[in-house]
Scaffold this motif. Structure first.
Motif, PDB file in Angstrom:
ATOM      1  N   VAL A 101      -2.514 -12.262   3.828  1.00 39.73           N
ATOM      2  CA  VAL A 101      -3.032 -11.227   3.102  1.00 39.73           C
ATOM      3  C   VAL A 101      -1.796 -10.726   1.869  1.00 39.73           C
ATOM      4  O   VAL A 101      -0.748 -11.370   1.705  1.00 39.73           O
ATOM      5  CB  VAL A 101      -2.982  -9.784   3.936  1.00 39.73           C
ATOM      6  CG1 VAL A 101      -3.990  -9.874   5.115  1.00 39.73           C
ATOM      7  CG2 VAL A 101      -1.697  -9.596   4.584  1.00 39.73           C
ATOM      8  N   VAL A 102      -2.294  -9.908   1.040  1.00 34.59           N
ATOM      9  CA  VAL A 102      -1.413  -9.537   0.031  1.00 34.59           C
ATOM     10  C   VAL A 102      -1.359  -8.026  -0.023  1.00 34.59           C
ATOM     11  O   VAL A 102      -2.374  -7.238   0.405  1.00 34.59           O
ATOM     12  CB  VAL A 102      -2.061  -9.956  -1.611  1.00 34.59           C
ATOM     13  CG1 VAL A 102      -1.946 -11.324  -1.560  1.00 34.59           C
ATOM     14  CG2 VAL A 102      -3.235  -9.207  -1.591  1.00 34.59           C
ATOM     15  N   ARG A 103      -0.221  -7.400  -0.194  1.00 35.77           N
ATOM     16  CA  ARG A 103      -0.077  -5.931  -0.114  1.00 35.77           C
ATOM     17  C   ARG A 103       0.699  -5.570  -1.237  1.00 35.77           C
ATOM     18  O   ARG A 103       1.456  -6.128  -1.829  1.00 35.77           O
ATOM     19  CB  ARG A 103       0.951  -5.666   1.227  1.00 35.77           C
ATOM     20  CG  ARG A 103       0.370  -6.052   2.449  1.00 35.77           C
ATOM     21  CD  ARG A 103       1.239  -5.585   3.707  1.00 35.77           C
ATOM     22  NE  ARG A 103       0.506  -5.614   5.038  1.00 35.77           N
ATOM     23  CZ  ARG A 103       0.527  -6.814   5.662  1.00 35.77           C
ATOM     24  NH1 ARG A 103       1.150  -7.703   5.383  1.00 35.77           N
ATOM     25  NH2 ARG A 103      -0.007  -6.830   6.973  1.00 35.77           N
ATOM     26  N   LEU A 104       0.589  -4.243  -1.586  1.00 36.90           N
ATOM     27  CA  LEU A 104       1.159  -3.569  -3.114  1.00 36.90           C
ATOM     28  C   LEU A 104       2.512  -3.551  -2.638  1.00 36.90           C
ATOM     29  O   LEU A 104       2.654  -2.911  -1.687  1.00 36.90           O
ATOM     30  CB  LEU A 104       0.252  -2.557  -3.327  1.00 36.90           C
ATOM     31  CG  LEU A 104      -1.217  -2.687  -3.880  1.00 36.90           C
ATOM     32  CD1 LEU A 104      -1.853  -1.412  -3.944  1.00 36.90           C
ATOM     33  CD2 LEU A 104      -1.069  -3.315  -5.313  1.00 36.90           C
ATOM     34  N   THR A 105       3.223  -3.682  -3.616  1.00 35.60           N
ATOM     35  CA  THR A 105       4.714  -3.329  -3.767  1.00 35.60           C
ATOM     36  C   THR A 105       4.544  -1.605  -4.096  1.00 35.60           C
ATOM     37  O   THR A 105       3.741  -1.173  -4.392  1.00 35.60           O
ATOM     38  CB  THR A 105       5.501  -4.095  -4.666  1.00 35.60           C
ATOM     39  OG1 THR A 105       4.931  -4.016  -6.027  1.00 35.60           O
ATOM     40  CG2 THR A 105       5.563  -5.399  -4.301  1.00 35.60           C
ATOM     41  N   PRO A 106       5.905  -0.952  -3.990  1.00 39.65           N
ATOM     42  CA  PRO A 106       5.854   0.361  -4.889  1.00 39.65           C
ATOM     43  C   PRO A 106       5.390   0.422  -5.972  1.00 39.65           C
ATOM     44  O   PRO A 106       4.724   1.236  -6.607  1.00 39.65           O
ATOM     45  CB  PRO A 106       7.274   0.922  -4.319  1.00 39.65           C
ATOM     46  CG  PRO A 106       7.798  -0.038  -3.136  1.00 39.65           C
ATOM     47  CD  PRO A 106       6.974  -1.432  -3.338  1.00 39.65           C
ATOM     48  N   ALA A 107       5.663  -0.597  -6.920  1.00 37.82           N
ATOM     49  CA  ALA A 107       5.516  -0.580  -8.379  1.00 37.82           C
ATOM     50  C   ALA A 107       3.746  -0.813  -8.193  1.00 37.82           C
ATOM     51  O   ALA A 107       3.153  -0.313  -9.410  1.00 37.82           O
ATOM     52  CB  ALA A 107       6.090  -1.758  -8.891  1.00 37.82           C
TER      53      ALA A 107
END
Length: 318
Positions: free
Chosen positions: A59-65
């Protein structure tokens, strides 16, 4: 100070990947390859100098940015879409975006669409073919047709049809070496199956129909060829490849034209919880073209019900 603003292509790829948490699903939505989405995102990350996703093998997860950019990107894409729609309307060609399941579009909607355009010649109609659930606001869709249970939170849903299911085939199968005269004759012919997804096991299938006809042991329901879309299964039957369980909505035009025939009278009623639904946002300010399309398709559905009822009773439709 000049602020860098990314291009719309990169933002669309990023926003879709962020919403789905998947490059593959984003690619399917945008009609490109997962590699293309990955390239757009990496290019955007290089331009901004920050990582937008934390990538793993699955999966891919969003960073804070990425979380910060996600909301801004969604608002920007929505705003551009609304502005383009307003420009088209201001230019005198109101646009109507319709989403429909593939089989319904091919076998029912598109063959009748010219009648809507005769009533609304100024309309710019776009047909988006898809099975997935959509976000009407984010994807700039006005109205849709889906097959399901009518459970669409936040949307208005009009029930269109109640389906009957029965065998249909090419007229040439009524003749030849093994003519179809009674249900047991099906043992000499290929059974064409439609594999319904996510509809439990309640939709009528060949096993149910053969049991109802009393020939389950003789004909055998397990054999044959399988399709995931009804329009392809019906086309195989038109081409004489076998006999398919057609539903009364999607087989209607082929039966009326003689491309398909019903070799037997026995029908099974589709489960009450499943139907074709016309769905649209619950909005107090519904665009006039959406209202016109809804009125037209409901009138077409009502006329079809009258025609079907007259055909069953032998009376002319009113």
């Amino acid at each position: 100070m000049v602020t860098f603003i990314p291009g719309l292509g990169g933002l669309r790829g990023f926003e879709a990947a962020a919403r789905h948490s998947s490059f593959t699903k984003a690619a399917a939505e945008l009609g490109v390859t997962p590699a293309a989405v990955s390239h757009l995102v990496r290019e955007l990350e290089d331009q901004l100098g920050v990582k937008l996703f934390a990538r793993t093998s699955r999966v891919v997860r969003l960073t804070p940015a990425g979380e910060i950019l996600r909301h801004a990107a969604a608002e920007a894409i929505d705003g551009v879409g609304r502005a383009v729609a307003r420009l088209r309307e201001a230019a005198g060609r109101p646009r109507l975006m319709v989403t429909s399941s593939p089989s319904f579009a091919a076998k029912w909607l598109v063959p009748r669409l010219d009648r809507f355009l005769l009533q609304n010649p100024e309309a710019d109609v776009r047909i988006e073919v898809s099975q997935r659930l959509i976000d009407f606001v984010r994807e700039d869709v006005d109205i849709g047709i889906r097959f399901g249970k009518g459970d669409y939170p936040g949307l208005l849903a009009d029930r269109l049809f109640e389906d009957m299911v029965f065998p249909v085939c090419s007229p040439k199968l009524l003749k030849g070496k093994y003519p179809l005269r009674q249900p047991r004759d099906l043992r000499h012919h290929t059974l064409i199956h439609v594999d319904w997804n996510a509809l439990d096991d309640t939709w009528p299938n060949w096993n149910m129909w053969l049991l109802a006809a009393g020939v389950a042991k003789e004909a055998g329901a397990a054999r044959g060829i399988h399709f995931t879309q009804t329009d392809l299964a019906l086309q195989a039957a038109i081409d004489g490849q076998g006999v398919v369980l057609g539903d009364s909505t999607l087989a209607a035009d082929d039966l009326a034209s003689g491309r398909l025939v019903r070799p037997f009278d026995l029908s099974l009623k589709g489960p009450a919880q499943f139907a074709y639904f016309l769905i649209r946002p619950d909005s107090a300010a519904e665009p006039p073209l959406v209202t016109a399309f809804r009125d037209w398709i409901l009138a077409e559905a009502a006329q079809m019900k009258k025609t079907d009822g007259a055909r069953r009773t032998g009376q002319p439709p009113t």
